[in-house]
Scaffold this motif. Structure first.
Motif, PDB file in Angstrom:
ATOM      1  N   PHE A  15       0.831  -1.207   0.000  1.00 11.45           N
ATOM      2  CA  PHE A  15       0.000   0.000   0.000  1.00 11.45           C
ATOM      3  C   PHE A  15       0.865   1.256   0.000  1.00 11.45           C
ATOM      4  N   SER A  16       1.891   1.279   0.840  1.00 11.79           N
ATOM      5  CA  SER A  16       2.770   2.449   0.910  1.00 11.79           C
ATOM      6  C   SER A  16       3.467   2.699  -0.424  1.00 11.79           C
ATOM      7  N   THR A  17       3.913   1.632  -1.060  1.00 11.36           N
ATOM      8  CA  THR A  17       4.585   1.773  -2.347  1.00 11.36           C
ATOM      9  C   THR A  17       3.639   2.303  -3.406  1.00 11.36           C
ATOM     10  N   SER A  18       2.416   1.804  -3.423  1.00  9.86           N
ATOM     11  CA  SER A  18       1.461   2.275  -4.427  1.00  9.86           C
ATOM     12  C   SER A  18       1.104   3.743  -4.200  1.00  9.86           C
ATOM     13  N   MET A  19       0.974   4.161  -2.946  1.00  9.90           N
ATOM     14  CA  MET A  19       0.684   5.571  -2.660  1.00  9.90           C
ATOM     15  C   MET A  19       1.855   6.461  -3.061  1.00  9.90           C
ATOM     16  N   MET A  20       3.076   5.984  -2.833  1.00  9.22           N
ATOM     17  CA  MET A  20       4.248   6.755  -3.222  1.00  9.22           C
ATOM     18  C   MET A  20       4.297   6.916  -4.749  1.00  9.22           C
ATOM     19  N   LEU A  21       4.033   5.835  -5.470  1.00  8.57           N
ATOM     20  CA  LEU A  21       4.035   5.913  -6.934  1.00  8.57           C
ATOM     21  C   LEU A  21       2.941   6.838  -7.445  1.00  8.57           C
ATOM     22  N   LEU A  22       1.766   6.778  -6.836  1.00  4.24           N
ATOM     23  CA  LEU A  22       0.689   7.679  -7.233  1.00  4.24           C
ATOM     24  C   LEU A  22       1.060   9.137  -6.980  1.00  4.24           C
ATOM     25  N   THR A  23       1.742   9.399  -5.882  1.00 12.61           N
ATOM     26  CA  THR A  23       2.168  10.762  -5.572  1.00 12.61           C
ATOM     27  C   THR A  23       3.188  11.257  -6.596  1.00 12.61           C
ATOM     28  N   VAL A  24       4.133  10.410  -6.950  1.00  9.24           N
ATOM     29  CA  VAL A  24       5.135  10.787  -7.943  1.00  9.24           C
ATOM     30  C   VAL A  24       4.473  11.025  -9.297  1.00  9.24           C
ATOM     31  N   TYR A  25       3.559  10.155  -9.691  1.00  5.38           N
ATOM     32  CA  TYR A  25       2.875  10.313 -10.972  1.00  5.38           C
ATOM     33  C   TYR A  25       2.009  11.574 -10.977  1.00  5.38           C
ATOM     34  N   GLY A  26       1.327  11.836  -9.881  1.00  9.46           N
ATOM     35  CA  GLY A  26       0.523  13.051  -9.782  1.00  9.46           C
ATOM     36  C   GLY A  26       1.379  14.300  -9.869  1.00  9.46           C
ATOM     37  N   SER A  27       2.529  14.276  -9.234  1.00  6.38           N
ATOM     38  CA  SER A  27       3.446  15.419  -9.315  1.00  6.38           C
ATOM     39  C   SER A  27       3.931  15.629 -10.736  1.00  6.38           C
ATOM     40  N   TYR A  28       4.211  14.534 -11.422  1.00  4.49           N
ATOM     41  CA  TYR A  28       4.640  14.618 -12.819  1.00  4.49           C
ATOM     42  C   TYR A  28       3.539  15.252 -13.672  1.00  4.49           C
ATOM     43  N   LEU A  29       2.310  14.778 -13.520  1.00  6.07           N
ATOM     44  CA  LEU A  29       1.207  15.331 -14.301  1.00  6.07           C
ATOM     45  C   LEU A  29       0.989  16.809 -14.004  1.00  6.07           C
ATOM     46  N   CYS A  30       1.118  17.180 -12.748  1.00  5.72           N
ATOM     47  CA  CYS A  30       0.942  18.574 -12.358  1.00  5.72           C
ATOM     48  C   CYS A  30       2.031  19.454 -12.974  1.00  5.72           C
ATOM     49  N   SER A  31       3.265  18.997 -12.956  1.00  2.03           N
ATOM     50  CA  SER A  31       4.346  19.795 -13.516  1.00  2.03           C
ATOM     51  C   SER A  31       4.233  19.905 -15.036  1.00  2.03           C
TER      52      SER A  31
END
Length: 54
Positions: A15-31
């Protein structure tokens, strides 16, 4: 046979790994979206200046 604690640890890590990946992907999309916004703003500003001069 894994114990309940091992299963819980594995679930938590998954779960922690999936949340971390989602956060990184969301940051990428935002940038990417912010970059596109500033690029379009720059091109509109250049077009307005060209229109003024001509």
């Amino acid at each position: 046979m894994p114990t309940a604690k091992q299963l819980a640890d594995f679930g938590y890590k998954t779960f922690s790994t999936s949340m971390m990946l989602l956060t990184v992907y969301g940051s990428y999309l935002c940038s990417v979206r912010a970059y596109q916004f500033f690029q379009s703003r720059r091109s509109r500003r250049q077009a307005a200046e060209e229109q003024k001069t001509s």
